[in-house]
Design a protein around this motif. Structure first.
Motif, PDB file in Angstrom:
ATOM      1  N   GLU A 282       8.643 -15.340   5.298  1.00  0.00           N
ATOM      2  CA  GLU A 282       9.548 -15.035   6.413  1.00  0.00           C
ATOM      3  C   GLU A 282      10.401 -13.800   6.115  1.00  0.00           C
ATOM      4  O   GLU A 282      11.033 -13.703   5.065  1.00  0.00           O
ATOM      5  CB  GLU A 282      10.457 -16.238   6.692  1.00  0.00           C
ATOM      6  CG  GLU A 282      11.184 -16.122   8.011  1.00  0.00           C
ATOM      7  CD  GLU A 282      11.929 -17.404   8.359  1.00  0.00           C
ATOM      8  OE1 GLU A 282      12.868 -17.325   9.153  1.00  0.00           O
ATOM      9  OE2 GLU A 282      11.571 -18.486   7.825  1.00  0.00           O
ATOM     10  N   GLY A 283      10.362 -12.847   7.040  1.00  0.00           N
ATOM     11  CA  GLY A 283      11.161 -11.633   6.907  1.00  0.00           C
ATOM     12  C   GLY A 283      10.496 -10.515   6.133  1.00  0.00           C
ATOM     13  O   GLY A 283      11.000  -9.402   6.089  1.00  0.00           O
ATOM     14  N   ASP A 284       9.334 -10.784   5.484  1.00  0.00           N
ATOM     15  CA  ASP A 284       8.672  -9.760   4.660  1.00  0.00           C
ATOM     16  C   ASP A 284       7.600  -8.977   5.424  1.00  0.00           C
ATOM     17  O   ASP A 284       7.051  -8.016   4.895  1.00  0.00           O
ATOM     18  CB  ASP A 284       8.006 -10.405   3.428  1.00  0.00           C
ATOM     19  CG  ASP A 284       9.037 -10.828   2.387  1.00  0.00           C
ATOM     20  OD1 ASP A 284      10.225 -10.526   2.607  1.00  0.00           O
ATOM     21  OD2 ASP A 284       8.643 -11.444   1.387  1.00  0.00           O
ATOM     22  N   ILE A 330       4.159 -11.204   9.986  1.00  0.00           N
ATOM     23  CA  ILE A 330       2.786 -10.722   9.795  1.00  0.00           C
ATOM     24  C   ILE A 330       2.822  -9.430   8.992  1.00  0.00           C
ATOM     25  O   ILE A 330       3.565  -8.493   9.333  1.00  0.00           O
ATOM     26  CB  ILE A 330       2.102 -10.495  11.153  1.00  0.00           C
ATOM     27  CG1 ILE A 330       2.046 -11.805  11.954  1.00  0.00           C
ATOM     28  CG2 ILE A 330       0.695  -9.931  10.963  1.00  0.00           C
ATOM     29  CD1 ILE A 330       1.587 -11.634  13.401  1.00  0.00           C
ATOM     30  N   HIS A 331       2.045  -9.414   7.908  1.00  0.00           N
ATOM     31  CA  HIS A 331       1.945  -8.218   7.060  1.00  0.00           C
ATOM     32  C   HIS A 331       0.795  -7.352   7.562  1.00  0.00           C
ATOM     33  O   HIS A 331      -0.357  -7.807   7.643  1.00  0.00           O
ATOM     34  CB  HIS A 331       1.703  -8.637   5.608  1.00  0.00           C
ATOM     35  CG  HIS A 331       1.492  -7.480   4.690  1.00  0.00           C
ATOM     36  ND1 HIS A 331       2.420  -6.471   4.528  1.00  0.00           N
ATOM     37  CD2 HIS A 331       0.439  -7.160   3.885  1.00  0.00           C
ATOM     38  CE1 HIS A 331       1.952  -5.589   3.659  1.00  0.00           C
ATOM     39  NE2 HIS A 331       0.752  -5.983   3.263  1.00  0.00           N
ATOM     40  N   VAL A 332       1.103  -6.098   7.910  1.00  0.00           N
ATOM     41  CA  VAL A 332       0.101  -5.157   8.426  1.00  0.00           C
ATOM     42  C   VAL A 332       0.102  -3.928   7.525  1.00  0.00           C
ATOM     43  O   VAL A 332       0.950  -3.040   7.677  1.00  0.00           O
ATOM     44  CB  VAL A 332       0.420  -4.742   9.884  1.00  0.00           C
ATOM     45  CG1 VAL A 332      -0.700  -3.867  10.438  1.00  0.00           C
ATOM     46  CG2 VAL A 332       0.639  -5.962  10.768  1.00  0.00           C
ATOM     47  N   PRO A 333      -0.832  -3.832   6.562  1.00  0.00           N
ATOM     48  CA  PRO A 333      -0.869  -2.653   5.683  1.00  0.00           C
ATOM     49  C   PRO A 333      -1.151  -1.387   6.495  1.00  0.00           C
ATOM     50  O   PRO A 333      -2.024  -1.397   7.377  1.00  0.00           O
ATOM     51  CB  PRO A 333      -2.035  -2.951   4.727  1.00  0.00           C
ATOM     52  CG  PRO A 333      -2.296  -4.416   4.856  1.00  0.00           C
ATOM     53  CD  PRO A 333      -1.890  -4.793   6.237  1.00  0.00           C
ATOM     54  N   PRO A 334      -0.416  -0.298   6.259  1.00  0.00           N
ATOM     55  CA  PRO A 334      -0.625   0.917   7.063  1.00  0.00           C
ATOM     56  C   PRO A 334      -2.038   1.484   6.954  1.00  0.00           C
ATOM     57  O   PRO A 334      -2.543   2.083   7.903  1.00  0.00           O
ATOM     58  CB  PRO A 334       0.417   1.900   6.505  1.00  0.00           C
ATOM     59  CG  PRO A 334       0.881   1.328   5.205  1.00  0.00           C
ATOM     60  CD  PRO A 334       0.682  -0.140   5.289  1.00  0.00           C
ATOM     61  N   ASP A 335      -2.705   1.259   5.806  1.00  0.00           N
ATOM     62  CA  ASP A 335      -4.039   1.866   5.633  1.00  0.00           C
ATOM     63  C   ASP A 335      -5.131   1.155   6.439  1.00  0.00           C
ATOM     64  O   ASP A 335      -6.258   1.652   6.526  1.00  0.00           O
ATOM     65  CB  ASP A 335      -4.434   1.928   4.149  1.00  0.00           C
ATOM     66  CG  ASP A 335      -4.469   0.556   3.491  1.00  0.00           C
ATOM     67  OD1 ASP A 335      -3.934  -0.402   4.087  1.00  0.00           O
ATOM     68  OD2 ASP A 335      -5.041   0.439   2.386  1.00  0.00           O
ATOM     69  N   ILE A 336      -4.827   0.017   7.052  1.00  0.00           N
ATOM     70  CA  ILE A 336      -5.832  -0.646   7.896  1.00  0.00           C
ATOM     71  C   ILE A 336      -5.574  -0.385   9.372  1.00  0.00           C
ATOM     72  O   ILE A 336      -6.293  -0.888  10.238  1.00  0.00           O
ATOM     73  CB  ILE A 336      -5.915  -2.173   7.619  1.00  0.00           C
ATOM     74  CG1 ILE A 336      -4.573  -2.866   7.877  1.00  0.00           C
ATOM     75  CG2 ILE A 336      -6.383  -2.443   6.206  1.00  0.00           C
ATOM     76  CD1 ILE A 336      -4.468  -3.594   9.170  1.00  0.00           C
TER      77      ILE A 336
END
Length: 350
Positions: A282-284, A330-336
């Motif tokens: 949560e929050g990350d 939700i973690h969204v890596p910039p490289d994807i």
């Protein structure tokens, strides 16, 4: 050999453009899928290749010979329709044999060719039955065998699986894939089902409103969609697309903050696939929103949240449990991430 060339092919009915300036070379023995929503021009393109529809402008060549003025029977193509188009008064054997009789093929070869075609689609036990006594899947296999028995230069298949239930679609799709490998005949296959396109094709042509949007292998189209339409049409679920604005490499919109994007400032549409993102503590995460819906898929759980007008999906572990309305990160890596012009929909390279 059956290389097919479409050169500046157009189809118009009055002011309505059905197919707009279609250019493509289909290699010998290639399995090409025309993919797009209803009304996009894919079936019209196939019917022009078959000779069932006149071309308004342009040329179609098969083996280097322009076939614009040839009747369908003289183009050496065999077509499999969505509706099966079987003769109800004939049994399976006679339905498969019918093209040989019509074309005046030496009668002494008929039995061997019919039985070889029926064996390829596992119909040997049904040759005596009438179409009314068969299931939908069996009727479609009769239609396939009737095309195979011709030994044509080109197979044309127009949504052949759309009348089958989900389980039959999977098994018949596998059969078509195996047949195409075994027969090694140039095949053009029309569908609106992107799973069929991804699993069957050597190359896919994505169409919308009569215009080719992208041509490439299933992997190329999945990994690098040329525009937002292709991104939204390919994949299950389709790519998530969120409208927002980039400032100093940071994409922002409601509940969303993704940094590390090297692109000029301005409005963009950001895309990412559900399987490339993940739930975060949560929050990350870069997206924080309440759960809109959950779907248990067996091997995974699909969670959706609403960001503005967009539903955004993320695939997570099958053991994940939560309720609609619970907050998630939700973690969204910039490289994807993929970036598209909000104005034109075209892919932004970078």
């Amino acid at each position: 050999m059956a290389e097919i060339q479409l050169r500046n092919v157009n189809k118009r009915w009055g002011n309505f453009v059905g197919v707009d300036n279609f250019n493509l070379t289909i290699a010998d023995k290639e399995f090409l899928v025309l993919l797009g929503p209803s009304g996009c021009g894919k079936t019209t393109t196939m019917r022009m290749i078959a000779g069932l529809e006149d071309i308004t402008e342009g040329e179609i060549a098969i083996d280097g010979r322009v076939v614009n003025d040839l009747d369908p029977k003289d183009r050496d193509v065999a077509m499999v329709f969505q509706s099966y188009a079987l003769y109800p008064n004939m049994n399976v054997y006679e339905n498969i044999r019918f093209p040989l009789k019509v074309r005046g093929v030496d009668a002494s070869t008929h039995d061997e060719r019919v039985r070889r075609a029926s064996a390829m689609v596992e119909l040997d036990d049904f040759l005596h039955r009438k179409p009314a006594e068969l299931s939908g899947g069996q009727r479609q296999r009769v239609a396939l065998a009737r095309a195979i028995v011709r030994e044509p230069n080109v197979f044309l298949m127009d949504e052949p699986l759309s009348n089958l239930d989900a389980k039959l679609r999977v098994s018949t799709r596998a059969q078509i894939k195996n047949l195409s490998h075994e027969l090694a005949v140039t095949t053009i296959y029309v569908t609106h089902d992107q799973i069929e396109a991804m699993t069957l094709a050597d190359r896919v042509v994505v169409m919308e409103k009569g215009v080719v949007q992208q041509v490439g292998s299933p992997t190329e189209i999945y990994d690098r969609p040329a525009n937002a339409f292709v991104a939204s049409f390919i994949g299950n679920p389709a790519m998530n697309l969120i409208d927002g604005e980039i400032t100093d490499g940071i994409f922002e919109t409601r509940n969303t903050h993704i940094s590390g994007l090297g692109h000029a400032d301005g409005k963009v549409t950001l895309g990412f696939r559900a399987e490339d993102a993940a739930l975060a503590p949560e929050g990350d995460g870069q997206i924080t929103a309440p759960i809109y819906t959950l779907e248990l898929l067996g091997d995974a759980t699909m969670i959706s949240v609403r960001i503005g007008q967009s539903l955004v999906a993320v695939k997570t572990d099958k053991s994940f449990r939560a309720e609609i309305g619970d907050p998630v990160s939700i973690h969204v890596p910039p490289d994807i991430c993929h970036l598209f012009s909000t104005e034109t929909g075209q892919r932004i390279e970078g």
